[in-house]
Motif scaffolding. Structure first.
Motif, PDB file in Angstrom:
ATOM      1  N   LEU A 215       0.736  -1.169  -0.159  1.00 17.77           N
ATOM      2  CA  LEU A 215      -0.119   0.110  -0.190  1.00 17.77           C
ATOM      3  C   LEU A 215       0.909   1.113   0.037  1.00 17.77           C
ATOM      4  CD1 LEU A 215      -2.730   1.582   0.374  1.00 17.77           C
ATOM      5  CD2 LEU A 215      -2.268   1.375   2.728  1.00 17.77           C
ATOM      6  N   HIS A 216       0.977   1.967  -1.086  1.00 18.62           N
ATOM      7  CA  HIS A 216       1.814   3.272  -1.326  1.00 18.62           C
ATOM      8  C   HIS A 216       1.042   4.183  -0.846  1.00 18.62           C
ATOM      9  CE1 HIS A 216       5.305   1.376  -3.308  1.00 18.62           C
ATOM     10  NE2 HIS A 216       4.485   0.355  -3.256  1.00 18.62           N
ATOM     11  N   LEU A 217       1.544   5.369  -0.076  1.00 17.97           N
ATOM     12  CA  LEU A 217       0.702   6.733   0.299  1.00 17.97           C
ATOM     13  C   LEU A 217       1.819   7.633  -0.279  1.00 17.97           C
ATOM     14  CD1 LEU A 217      -0.687   5.430   3.795  1.00 17.97           C
ATOM     15  CD2 LEU A 217      -2.021   5.660   1.508  1.00 17.97           C
ATOM     16  N   ILE A 218       1.470   8.291  -1.206  1.00 19.02           N
ATOM     17  CA  ILE A 218       2.403   9.414  -1.634  1.00 19.02           C
ATOM     18  C   ILE A 218       2.611  10.500  -0.646  1.00 19.02           C
ATOM     19  CG2 ILE A 218       2.390  11.512  -3.195  1.00 19.02           C
ATOM     20  CD1 ILE A 218       2.377   8.851  -4.792  1.00 19.02           C
ATOM     21  N   HIS A 219       1.890  10.818   0.387  1.00 21.84           N
ATOM     22  CA  HIS A 219       2.400  11.717   1.409  1.00 21.84           C
ATOM     23  C   HIS A 219       2.344  10.837   2.833  1.00 21.84           C
ATOM     24  CE1 HIS A 219       0.037  14.115  -1.603  1.00 21.84           C
ATOM     25  NE2 HIS A 219       1.060  14.918  -1.438  1.00 21.84           N
ATOM     26  N   GLY A 220       2.968   9.756   2.709  1.00 23.70           N
ATOM     27  CA  GLY A 220       2.978   8.836   3.857  1.00 23.70           C
ATOM     28  C   GLY A 220       3.796   9.544   4.998  1.00 23.70           C
ATOM     29  N   ALA A 221       5.060  10.118   4.826  1.00 27.31           N
ATOM     30  CA  ALA A 221       5.668  10.773   5.675  1.00 27.31           C
ATOM     31  C   ALA A 221       5.130  11.910   6.582  1.00 27.31           C
ATOM     32  CB  ALA A 221       7.039  11.209   4.967  1.00 27.31           C
ATOM     33  N   LEU A 222       4.162  12.384   6.018  1.00 29.57           N
ATOM     34  CA  LEU A 222       3.466  13.421   6.780  1.00 29.57           C
ATOM     35  C   LEU A 222       2.190  12.947   7.248  1.00 29.57           C
ATOM     36  CD1 LEU A 222       3.550  15.817   3.618  1.00 29.57           C
ATOM     37  CD2 LEU A 222       5.115  15.845   5.759  1.00 29.57           C
TER      38      LEU A 222
ATOM     39  N   GLY B  29       3.292   2.310  13.342  1.00 29.71           N
ATOM     40  CA  GLY B  29       4.612   2.069  12.715  1.00 29.71           C
ATOM     41  C   GLY B  29       4.531   1.120  11.246  1.00 29.71           C
ATOM     42  N   LEU B  30       3.347   1.005  10.643  1.00 24.76           N
ATOM     43  CA  LEU B  30       3.381   0.444   9.422  1.00 24.76           C
ATOM     44  C   LEU B  30       4.056   1.028   8.396  1.00 24.76           C
ATOM     45  CD1 LEU B  30      -0.708  -0.396   9.829  1.00 24.76           C
ATOM     46  CD2 LEU B  30       1.410  -1.829  10.700  1.00 24.76           C
TER      47      LEU B  30
ATOM     48  N   LYS C  52      11.185  11.653  -0.887  1.00 23.50           N
ATOM     49  CA  LYS C  52      10.866  12.657   0.168  1.00 23.50           C
ATOM     50  C   LYS C  52       9.698  12.138   1.210  1.00 23.50           C
ATOM     51  CE  LYS C  52      11.312  17.514   1.123  1.00 23.50           C
ATOM     52  NZ  LYS C  52      11.691  18.817   0.629  1.00 23.50           N
ATOM     53  N   TYR C  53       8.699  11.956   0.440  1.00 20.76           N
ATOM     54  CA  TYR C  53       7.398  11.690   1.204  1.00 20.76           C
ATOM     55  C   TYR C  53       6.558  10.446   1.066  1.00 20.76           C
ATOM     56  CZ  TYR C  53       7.890  16.933   1.745  1.00 20.76           C
ATOM     57  OH  TYR C  53       8.258  17.897   1.808  1.00 20.76           O
ATOM     58  N   LYS C  54       6.980   9.799  -0.121  1.00 21.07           N
ATOM     59  CA  LYS C  54       6.135   8.629  -0.307  1.00 21.07           C
ATOM     60  C   LYS C  54       6.481   7.300   0.490  1.00 21.07           C
ATOM     61  CE  LYS C  54       4.974   5.473  -4.107  1.00 21.07           C
ATOM     62  NZ  LYS C  54       5.350   4.931  -5.451  1.00 21.07           N
ATOM     63  N   ARG C  55       5.548   6.591   1.394  1.00 16.41           N
ATOM     64  CA  ARG C  55       5.795   5.651   2.043  1.00 16.41           C
ATOM     65  C   ARG C  55       4.953   4.424   1.683  1.00 16.41           C
ATOM     66  NH1 ARG C  55       9.239   8.759   2.937  1.00 16.41           N
ATOM     67  NH2 ARG C  55      10.094   9.772   4.906  1.00 16.41           N
ATOM     68  N   PHE C  56       5.339   3.332   2.279  1.00 13.71           N
ATOM     69  CA  PHE C  56       4.455   1.899   1.753  1.00 13.71           C
ATOM     70  C   PHE C  56       4.116   1.094   3.157  1.00 13.71           C
ATOM     71  CE2 PHE C  56       8.779   1.159   0.800  1.00 13.71           C
ATOM     72  CZ  PHE C  56       8.989   0.052   1.339  1.00 13.71           C
ATOM     73  N   ALA C  57       3.346   0.369   3.064  1.00  6.48           N
ATOM     74  CA  ALA C  57       3.110  -0.836   4.024  1.00  6.48           C
ATOM     75  C   ALA C  57       3.058  -1.884   3.222  1.00  6.48           C
ATOM     76  CB  ALA C  57       1.830  -0.858   4.894  1.00  6.48           C
ATOM     77  N   GLN C  58       3.695  -2.946   3.873  1.00  5.53           N
ATOM     78  CA  GLN C  58       3.668  -4.345   3.146  1.00  5.53           C
ATOM     79  C   GLN C  58       2.988  -5.586   4.023  1.00  5.53           C
ATOM     80  OE1 GLN C  58       7.780  -5.145   1.239  1.00  5.53           O
ATOM     81  NE2 GLN C  58       8.226  -4.461   3.249  1.00  5.53           N
ATOM     82  N   ILE C  59       2.073  -6.113   3.000  1.00  4.36           N
ATOM     83  CA  ILE C  59       0.898  -7.151   3.898  1.00  4.36           C
ATOM     84  C   ILE C  59       1.328  -8.440   3.077  1.00  4.36           C
ATOM     85  CG2 ILE C  59      -1.537  -7.538   3.863  1.00  4.36           C
ATOM     86  CD1 ILE C  59      -0.029  -4.026   3.506  1.00  4.36           C
TER      87      ILE C  59
END
Length: 132
Positions: free
Chosen positions: A76-83, A89-90, A98-105
């Motif tokens: 699951l990628h979230l473009i503004h995940g860092a914000l 802590g997923l 810089k900002y994109k974060r992801f969760a792995q399932i």
């Protein structure tokens, strides 16, 4: 305004070459996104789905969620995940972006669905507040 999207049957056919357990996770994420944003635009590609607010832009500026099928899990990628608030802590990532974060399932049973839904909601709220 209802966004045009493929039927479940068409999506199942599109993703039929991936393991069923990964398809199940992908469709659960789809359900969560559409519960939060029934009017979200949906883009289908070879390895997943992207959801965005088309009135605000495309899959970056109007981004709600990107669901990507990896080899043995779903991201699951979230473009503004860092914000976004991530008390469990997923979210991972950040080395090259810089900002994109992801969760792995890796399985339906191991996923913290409530926390993942909260992250999608937070991403949607962020886009609504900051990208008008």
């Amino acid at each position: 305004m209802k966004a045009e999207r493929l039927s479940i049957t068409a999506l199942q056919k599109h993703f039929e070459y991936f393991p069923r357990e990964l398809q199940d996770i992908l469709f659960e994420f789809r359900n969560l996104v559409l519960e939060i944003r029934p009017d979200a635009a949906e883009r289908v590609d070879a390895r997943g789905l992207s959801y965005f607010d088309a009135r605000m832009g495309g899959t970056v500026k109007g981004a709600i969620a990107i669901i990507h099928i990896a080899e043995d899990h779903i991201q699951l990628h979230l473009i503004h995940g860092a914000l976004l608030p991530d008390p469990q802590g997923l979210l991972e990532g950040g080395q090259n972006v810089k900002y994109k974060r992801f969760a792995q399932i890796y399985s339906m049973e191991s996923a913290d669905w409530e926390s993942l839904k909260a992250l999608i909601q937070a991403q949607n709220d962020y886009v609504q507040e900051h990208h008008r």
